[in-house]
Enzyme design. Structure first.
Site, PDB file in Angstrom:
ATOM      1  N   ASN B 152       1.043  -1.259  -0.304  1.00  0.00           N
ATOM      2  CA  ASN B 152       0.005   0.360   0.181  1.00  0.00           C
ATOM      3  C   ASN B 152       0.501   1.051  -0.110  1.00  0.00           C
ATOM      4  O   ASN B 152       0.128   2.298  -0.308  1.00  0.00           O
ATOM      5  CB  ASN B 152      -0.810  -0.041   1.220  1.00  0.00           C
ATOM      6  CG  ASN B 152      -0.354  -0.395   2.624  1.00  0.00           C
ATOM      7  OD1 ASN B 152       0.883  -1.401   2.647  1.00  0.00           O
ATOM      8  ND2 ASN B 152      -0.441   0.289   3.553  1.00  0.00           N
ATOM      9  N   CYS B 325       7.112  12.233  11.086  1.00  0.00           N
ATOM     10  CA  CYS B 325       7.011  12.932  11.578  1.00  0.00           C
ATOM     11  C   CYS B 325       4.761  12.877  11.613  1.00  0.00           C
ATOM     12  O   CYS B 325       4.697  13.521  12.822  1.00  0.00           O
ATOM     13  CB  CYS B 325       6.632  14.750  11.187  1.00  0.00           C
ATOM     14  SG  CYS B 325       8.388  15.522  11.042  1.00  0.00           S
TER      15      CYS B 325
HETATM   16  S1  FES Z   1       7.165  16.113  13.798  1.00  0.00           S
HETATM   17 FE1  FES Z   1       9.012  15.965  13.176  1.00  0.00          FE
HETATM   18  S2  FES Z   1       9.605  18.535  13.833  1.00  0.00           S
HETATM   19 FE2  FES Z   1       7.765  18.161  14.010  1.00  0.00          FE
END
Ligand code: FES
Lengths: 140, 389
Positions: B152, B325
């Protein structure tokens, strides 16, 4: 549009970040990496009579990292260096109307990069023998 | 700005024809297929009709091979735990590729905590499973081997026939997670040599809340859910008739329209890949040719995926990313690491997946938005000073 629970203010700073760029021959420079996710932030300051007259940043990171670096430059600009040293990640986050809990670590990055730049300025100032001007009336 | 949805791998809208078909079961209410009265019988008929349609999509031997579940995560859990625990007398080894979905890897890790050994098979830089390593890892004690039909996150299609030959050579069972592949490429469980196959309703443009596990005749599993003995005792619990009927109808439409739709999607996908990879320091992730027809995945140096996602959303285009992130754990996607990307390379990932709502005329608008996004974020990035924009 509310992405990942970001506030309107975060999105506004993400889309229109203030003070982006670099400064040639800065009076202070700070660079920090985010140990959590591997991101990077650089901060440049110009200082006159201990007042931060100009500040620029560049960030490699998530939306919150970009928005917090933008916000921290706004908070620091025009402030006495000592005063700017006291800006915390909490200040940055609350000015942005809050950050999702899993994104608080990004605001660390912004505050740390600013503090690094100010420390760099202070150590340069000391080694050049100049003494700092006492923190006066707030200008920022 | 009109919405251009490019994240069909995460979720698909229910096809209006599916909704028109299945909504009778919500509106008029539906019986319990286990009840013996006429209303129960109607529900039973709807259930069996759906079973036939799913059987046809994957060319299964007969209707009895299809076990309905609530989603593909449940089907993966049933396949893995069901086989491993049922065959515990035979051995305590399980095998999976490094790029399996977490709903395959996590049940295996759980088994590992309970004394099983888990062998993870690496993939090459394009995401193809290392068949030599697979061959070496299989032993007489291996009770289940799980290799996905297609991935995926990077779109790579695995050579399932070849893999199944290796697994069957040793007299073992192969489980294939076809969540991302089904409905997009032809799947023939008999010709491909698949023993257990996972399907999801929503990935076929059906409603969420249904999935299915194909279980080849003769294979015995230990159920995960116990209760009233529905679904041949393998999945107790009153069936979600609305979602299952919808899944059946979605499977029928997918089968009927696959040949034509695949060509249409491929045309758009190829243009996306061709034009987006002209951006400096941008790369296709996954296999260039052995890939899902609707899947275009990339990575860009010096920028981060969550920012890409947010920026693209400003153009009302919804994409996904495997960046650290963006994940709950702040770890980059295990799939991107498995294809050998460094942490910072995985950071700049962006996945575009096309669907029925996308049109060829939108491609240039999408490419323009991607170019502007990359350019803007690179201007913000300290890593791209060397003039790469
Ligand atoms: S989560 Fe990586 S800089 Fe904000």
């Amino acid at each position: 549009m509310a992405q990942i629970g970001y506030s309107k203010k975060v999105m506004e700073h993400f889309m229109n970040p203030r003070n982006v760029g670099t400064i040639e021959n800065p009076d202070g420079y700070g660079k920090v990496g985010n140990p959590v996710c591997g991101d990077l932030m650089e901060m440049y300051i110009k200082v006159k009579d201990d007042i931060i007259t100009d500040i620029k940043f560049q960030t490699f990171g998530c939306g919150s990292a970009i928005a917090t670096s933008s916000m921290v430059t706004e908070l620091a600009k025009g402030k006495h260096a000592d005063e700017a040293m006291e800006i915390t990640r909490g200040d940055v986050a609350s000015e942005l109307d809050g950050l999702p809990p899993q994104k608080m670590h990004c605001s660390n990055l912004a505050a740390d990069a600013l503090h690094e730049a100010i420390k760099d300025y202070m150590s340069k100032r000391e080694s050049s023998g100049k003494t700092g001007i006492k923190r006066g009336k707030a200008t920022g | 700005m009109e919405r251009i949805y490019l994240d069909s791998v995460s979720s698909k809208p229910v096809d209006p024809r599916v909704l028109a078909f299945a909504k009778q079961f919500l509106e008029q209410g539906c019986g319990n297929p286990s009840s013996l009265h006429s209303v129960g019988l109607e529900a039973k008929r709807a259930l069996e009709d759906a079973r036939t349609k799913v059987t046809e999509l994957i060319n299964a031997e007969n209707d009895r091979t299809i076990i309905f579940t609530s989603c593909s995560t449940e089907a993966n859990n049933l396949a893995i735990r069901g086989t491993a625990l049922r065959n515990i007398g035979k051995g305590k080894e399980v095998v999976a590729s490094a790029i399996e979905h977490i709903s395959v890897l996590n049940p295996m890790k759980e088994l590992q905590k309970n004394g099983f050994s888990l062998h993870v098979i690496p993939v090459d830089s394009m995401g193809i499973v290392d068949s030599k390593k697979l061959d070496e890892a299989l032993t007489k004690q291996t009770t289940v081997t799980s290799i996905m039909y297609a991935n995926n996150e990077i779109g790579t299609i695995e050579p399932i026939k070849e893999i199944s030959a290796i697994v069957h050579d040793k007299g073992l069972y192969l489980h294939v997670d076809a969540t991302a592949a089904a409905g997009h490429i032809p799947i023939d469980v008999q010709a491909d040599g698949i023993d257990l196959l996972t399907l999801s309703s929503n990935d076929l443009y059906g409603p969420q809340g249904a999935g299915a596990l194909y279980v080849k005749p003769g294979i015995k599993l230990q159920p995960v859910l116990l209760g009233g003995g529905q679904e041949r005792g393998l999945r107790s619990g009153t069936e979600n008739i609305f979602a299952i009927a919808g899944m059946g109808e979605a499977a029928r439409i997918a089968k009927d329209e696959m040949a034509h739709e695949t060509e249409r999607l491929k045309g758009m996908r190829d243009r996306l890949i061709q034009e987006i990879t002209t951006i400096e320091e941008s790369y296709l992730t996954g296999h260039p040719t052995q890939r899902l027809p609707h899947h275009a995945s990339f990575r860009f140096n010096h920028i981060e995926g969550e920012s890409i996602l947010l920026n693209m959303d400003m153009y009302n285009m919804q994409v996904s990313t495997g960046s650290a992130c963006s994940s709950k754990t702040l770890e980059p996607s295990h799939v991107l690491l498995a294809i050998g990307l460094k942490h910072e390379e995985a950071h700049g990932s962006m996945v575009l997946t096309l669907g029925r709502s996308n049109k060829m005329k939108d491609i240039s608008t999408i490419v323009k938005a991607v170019k502007e996004t990359v350019e803007r974020l690179r201007k913000l990035s300290p890593l791209s000073k060397k003039g790469v924009i």
